[in-house]
Structure formats: C-alpha cells, structure tokens
Design an enzyme around this catalytic site. Structure first.
Site, PDB file in Angstrom:
ATOM      1  N   HIS A  18       0.830  -1.210   0.000  1.00  0.00           N
ATOM      2  CA  HIS A  18       0.000   0.000   0.000  1.00  0.00           C
ATOM      3  C   HIS A  18       0.857   1.250   0.000  1.00  0.00           C
ATOM      4  O   HIS A  18       2.093   1.197   0.107  1.00  0.00           O
ATOM      5  CB  HIS A  18      -0.955   0.009   1.204  1.00  0.00           C
ATOM      6  CG  HIS A  18      -0.270  -0.018   2.541  1.00  0.00           C
ATOM      7  ND1 HIS A  18       0.464   1.036   3.032  1.00  0.00           N
ATOM      8  CD2 HIS A  18      -0.231  -0.988   3.505  1.00  0.00           C
ATOM      9  CE1 HIS A  18       0.918   0.738   4.230  1.00  0.00           C
ATOM     10  NE2 HIS A  18       0.527  -0.483   4.541  1.00  0.00           N
ATOM     11  N   CYS A  24       3.084  -4.790   6.649  1.00  0.00           N
ATOM     12  CA  CYS A  24       2.850  -4.665   5.208  1.00  0.00           C
ATOM     13  C   CYS A  24       4.107  -4.160   4.509  1.00  0.00           C
ATOM     14  O   CYS A  24       5.116  -3.851   5.135  1.00  0.00           O
ATOM     15  CB  CYS A  24       1.695  -3.701   4.941  1.00  0.00           C
ATOM     16  SG  CYS A  24       0.128  -4.193   5.698  1.00  0.00           S
TER      17      CYS A  24
END
Length: 417
Positions: free
Chosen positions: A160, A168
């Site tokens: 992202h 992430c």
C-alpha cells in the site's frame, strides 16, 4: 405481428443478451460507488499509466494490457514490476523503492508479530482496494495454502501507499499509483490474477551463504527453488503446495494436498537439466562464500584475542617497571607529563606506592623508551611459561561439505519450518 417487427424484436433481444454482463457489471459498480461515495470523487484508482511507463512498456516489447508479475526483495527494500512479452517471457519494467516494511527478514508466522510476509501469492481483482486508508493498496492474500499448513495467522497484509507499515510493504503514493494502474490494466486485458513473489533478499549463493546459520534457512532454500525457476525461464512458475512445501512447475499430477504427501510429478526435462547445471555452479559459489565468511570470523576472533593478550602484557610490563622504581612512560614522556624519571636518591626516599601514583597509565604516549628484552628467568619468562597462550595458533579453516544437488530437484524436500 409483421415479419419486420419480429426481426426487430429478435435483434433487440440478442443485443440485450450481449449487453447483459456489461449491464450487470455497471449495476455492481453503481452499488459499490453508493457504498463508497469517495470512489468517483478522488479517482486515484483510475489514474492512467504514466507516459514514461507506457513508452518503457513498448520498448520492452509488451503492451499496456499484458499480464504483470511482481517480485519483492525485503532486505534490499525494492519491488520489481515485470510485463509479459509476445513470446510469453517477462521483461523487467521498473524497480520501485519500498518505503518501509515491518520486522526483519524471515516469514510472517502469527498475527501481531509485525512481520511482512515472504512466499508466493496471487492477487485477484477482488484483492485490489481503491478505498484504502493508505492511499491505494492490494491484499497479498496471506495466509496462503503454505502458510495455513503451518497454522500461521494474520490478515490484511497489503502492499500500500502512505509509507507506513505494520506488517505490510509500504510504498510512496506515486509508486503505488503506478503499480495499481499496471494491475488494473492487466485485469482489463484478461489476466485473472497476477503473481507477487516475496523474497527475503536476492537469492544469490553469496547471500544464501551469508544467512546460512539462520533458523529460516531451510524455508529460504525452498523459496530459492521458485526464484531459480524464474531466473531460468523468465516466466512466473506455477506454484503448488504439498508435504507443507512449495512445489514449482509440476507436471503429471492434478491434485496437491498442502499437508499430505506429494503425488508423483515430473519437471519439464530441459528445465530440470538447466536447474541441475545451475545448482552445480551455485553450490561451488556457496561453499566458497561460506568458507570466506568463516575465515573472516576466525580472523576476527584471533585479532580480538591478540589485542587482549597485548593489552594484558602491556599492563604487566608497566607494573613491573613501577615495582622496579622506573617510569613506565620513559624519560622524555615523563618530562612532557611532568613525571621525570626518578633519581637514585628520590627512588630510595620514595616508596613504590608513591611512584605508582605518579605514573598513572595514559592513553597518549609521545615518545616511549625502547622496550628491553626481559632477562632470562625473570618475571616475564616465568609469566609466559606459566600461562599458555590459547590464541597462538589460528583455527584450521572449516571445509564445508558438498551440497547434494538432487535434494531440492529430484527428490521431495522435507517440510520447511
């Protein structure tokens, strides 16, 4: 009803049948937009592929709607975007910096460990998130079949934007927008899912040797097989899981149970031959790199030990000179420091403890007296004879055993922890 009316009505029905899927998709899009009114307002998920990227796509012999493939290298903090060419092979389009990732090299094992995943993942259209709280994102699909076979847990593991990570892979907004647009156009061109293969580092023999003592080494050996398949074919390998192990480009078997024994399968003969050749060359490089690293460790240990011995001997020498009433820093150094060497008269008048107090050790010595050899049978002779030096000889270099080439090619590897 006239024949003309029947013909017109029939044509309208056929046209509606052809438009049915498109109308359904439009209705679904309108419904999704109603739930997320910001989708059509910001339009960030609809940003076109930049002109420079379009030009690069043409130069590598691909098209905007051709399938894509992504590789992630955690330690190097880079994401590679590849595009399929007309011959079915993939060419590197662009390498993007990863702004941040959580944890260290090694797989994600449980919810909350803040580790970014490593492994082989597939991204479908439904995993693309245009309304991400982190600008844009797509879900890696962790845990996959392999992860679940080990009972690993976690959710919402993404690639992202916004450069902020808690498990992430985070990008800056501009790079994730480009990557998102590449995925969107690939789906539009008919790609059902694109592969994301996440590695701890570039899996060269030298990097494998550097990390050979890690608890994750067996897992990384398994990942390297998939890495090697792509290095040889320039096509993302077909990935299956059995015996809690990743299997790549298997032929002759249709069913794979992630936790059960692997079925009989083969690998395309020319690919298998290339893998064997590559493995033989890389085993030699691995052993050479590991031996060099081991020798460096041994040399460092010897240097540290030698420094410790020299420091102890210097301290003992100073004590010996002080006990004999001499200035341990030498005559000139003593004058500079205001500690002249004692005369015979002052030596007789001054106790040894007083001399020791004057002659405190100093980190900087301008000029020191030449060292004199200790007399035979003196203090240092007794010291060296009484205390053996365990660091006098270097350790013999460790010869690493030859790696079995067939272990990861012809036979089924053991489950990877």
């Amino acid at each position: 009803m006239s024949k003309a009316d029947v013909s017109v009505r029939t044509g309208n029905i056929k046209q509606m049948n052809r438009l049915g899927p498109l109308l359904a998709l439009t209705v679904a899009s309108i419904a999704l937009t109603a739930c997320n009114p910001g989708m059509l307002e910001d339009g960030k998920h609809l940003q076109p592929i930049p002109a420079k990227i379009k030009d690069k796509i043409r130069k590598i012999g691909s098209t905007e709607k051709a399938p894509i493939y992504i590789r992630i290298f955690k330690e190097e903090a880079v994401l590679e975007a590849w595009k399929e060419r007309k011959d079915g092979t993939y060419a590197l389009l662009k390498t993007y910096p990863i702004c941040a990732y959580s944890g260290e090299i090694g797989p994600k094992k449980r919810e909350g460990d803040r580790q970014a995943p490593e492994g082989f993942y597939a991204i479908t259209r439904g995993q693309m998130n245009p309304q991400s709280s982190y600008y844009l994102s797509f879900n890696l699909g962790y845990p996959n079949k392999f992860d679940r076979s080990y009972g690993r847990t976690g959710k919402h593991l993404m690639v992202h934007g916004s450069c902020s990570s808690r498990g992430c892979y985070a990008m800056e907004d501009a790079p994730i927008a480009e990557i998102y647009s590449l995925g969107r156009e690939a789906f539009s061109g008919g790609q059902r899912s694109f592969k994301v293969h996440a590695f701890p580092f570039r899996m060269t023999p030298e990097n494998m040797a550097r990390n050979r003592n890690s608890e994750h080494f067996a897992f990384w050996q398994n990942l390297k097989n998939g890495y090697d398949h792509f290095q040889i074919t320039h096509k993302p390998p077909k990935v299956e899981v059995c015996n809690r192990t990743y299997i790549f480009d298997p032929q002759g078997a249709s069913h794979f149970d992630a936790t059960g024994p692997c079925p009989d399968y083969t690998v395309e003969p020319s690919l298998l031959a290339s893998l064997k050749t590559l493995r033989q060359k890389e085993n030699i490089r691995f052993q050479q790199a590991a031996l060099k690293l081991e020798q460096k460790v041994q040399e460092k240990e010897v240097e540290t030990a030698d420094a410790m011995v020299e420091s102890q001997l210097e301290l003992l020498e100073r004590k010996q000179k002080i006990s004999e009433g001499k200035n341990p820093d030498g005559f000139l150094a003593g004058l500079i420091k205001g500690n002249p060497a004692p005369t015979a008269a002052s030596q007789a008048a001054l106790p040894v403890s007083g001399i020791a107090a004057q002659s405190a050790p100093s980190a900087s010595i301008a000029l020191a007296e030449p060292e004199t050899e200790a007399p035979s049978g003196g203090f240092f002779s007794k010291l060296t004879s009484a205390i053996p030096n365990p660091f006098g000889q270097k350790k013999q270099p460790i010869i690493l055993p030859q790696t079995d080439v067939s272990e990861t090619i012809n036979t089924l590897p053991q489950p990877r922890q």
